[in-house]
Design a protein around this motif. Structure first.
Motif, mmCIF file in Angstrom:
data_model
loop_
_atom_site.group_PDB
_atom_site.id
_atom_site.type_symbol
_atom_site.label_atom_id
_atom_site.label_comp_id
_atom_site.label_asym_id
_atom_site.label_seq_id
_atom_site.Cartn_x
_atom_site.Cartn_y
_atom_site.Cartn_z
ATOM 1 N N GLY A 15 -36.560 38.057 0.895
ATOM 2 C CA GLY A 15 -37.725 37.169 0.956
ATOM 3 C C GLY A 15 -38.347 36.931 -0.401
ATOM 4 N N VAL A 16 -38.430 37.974 -1.228
ATOM 5 C CA VAL A 16 -38.978 37.819 -2.585
ATOM 6 C C VAL A 16 -38.094 36.879 -3.397
ATOM 7 C CG1 VAL A 16 -39.389 39.038 -4.769
ATOM 8 C CG2 VAL A 16 -40.213 40.013 -2.636
ATOM 9 N N TYR A 19 -38.562 33.316 -2.118
ATOM 10 C CA TYR A 19 -39.811 32.725 -2.598
ATOM 11 C C TYR A 19 -39.678 32.301 -4.063
ATOM 12 C CZ TYR A 19 -44.637 32.252 -4.070
ATOM 13 O OH TYR A 19 -45.803 31.773 -4.599
ATOM 14 N N TRP A 20 -39.023 33.137 -4.873
ATOM 15 C CA TRP A 20 -38.812 32.794 -6.285
ATOM 16 C C TRP A 20 -37.960 31.527 -6.398
ATOM 17 C CZ3 TRP A 20 -33.952 33.069 -8.798
ATOM 18 C CH2 TRP A 20 -33.996 32.781 -10.149
ATOM 19 N N ASP A 23 -40.022 28.485 -5.426
ATOM 20 C CA ASP A 23 -41.157 28.230 -6.298
ATOM 21 C C ASP A 23 -40.748 27.578 -7.621
ATOM 22 O OD1 ASP A 23 -43.941 28.339 -6.773
ATOM 23 O OD2 ASP A 23 -43.694 30.143 -7.982
ATOM 24 N N HIS A 57 -46.879 30.863 -10.762
ATOM 25 C CA HIS A 57 -45.478 30.715 -10.380
ATOM 26 C C HIS A 57 -44.775 32.028 -10.684
ATOM 27 C CE1 HIS A 57 -45.670 26.428 -9.592
ATOM 28 N NE2 HIS A 57 -46.358 26.287 -10.708
#
Length: 87
Positions: A15-16, A19-20, A23, A57
């Motif tokens: 998930g991290v 998201y990166w 983004d 960000h």
């Protein structure tokens, strides 16, 4: 129980990184971004208007990679301990 926590750690690590990726895939954390807009002045000439906007960000090297690496490492250790305990 350890196996369940390990799976949660792997999901959070993914998930991290997701998201990166969504983004904008920045290499470092960004706290301000430059916004450029074209405006027309009173005489009909077009000018660029630049302004800095504060927004966050997530960066790869100082945010996403250490967090996801730690979570994946913790998951791997928990799976190793779970397998070791069964034997």
């Amino acid at each position: 129980m350890k196996k369940t926590i390990a799976i949660v750690c792997f999901i959070l690590a993914a998930g991290v990184m997701g998201y990166w990726a969504m983004d904008g895939q920045h290499m470092a954390n960004q706290f301000k971004t430059l916004k450029v807009t074209m405006v027309e002045d009173d005489f009909g000439d077009k000018e660029e208007k630049k302004e800095w906007i504060e927004e966050f960000h997530l960066g790869l090297m100082d945010g996403a990679l250490p967090a996801s690496g730690a979570l994946a490492g913790l998951g791997a250790v928990l799976i190793f301990l779970e397998m070791r305990g069964k034997t």
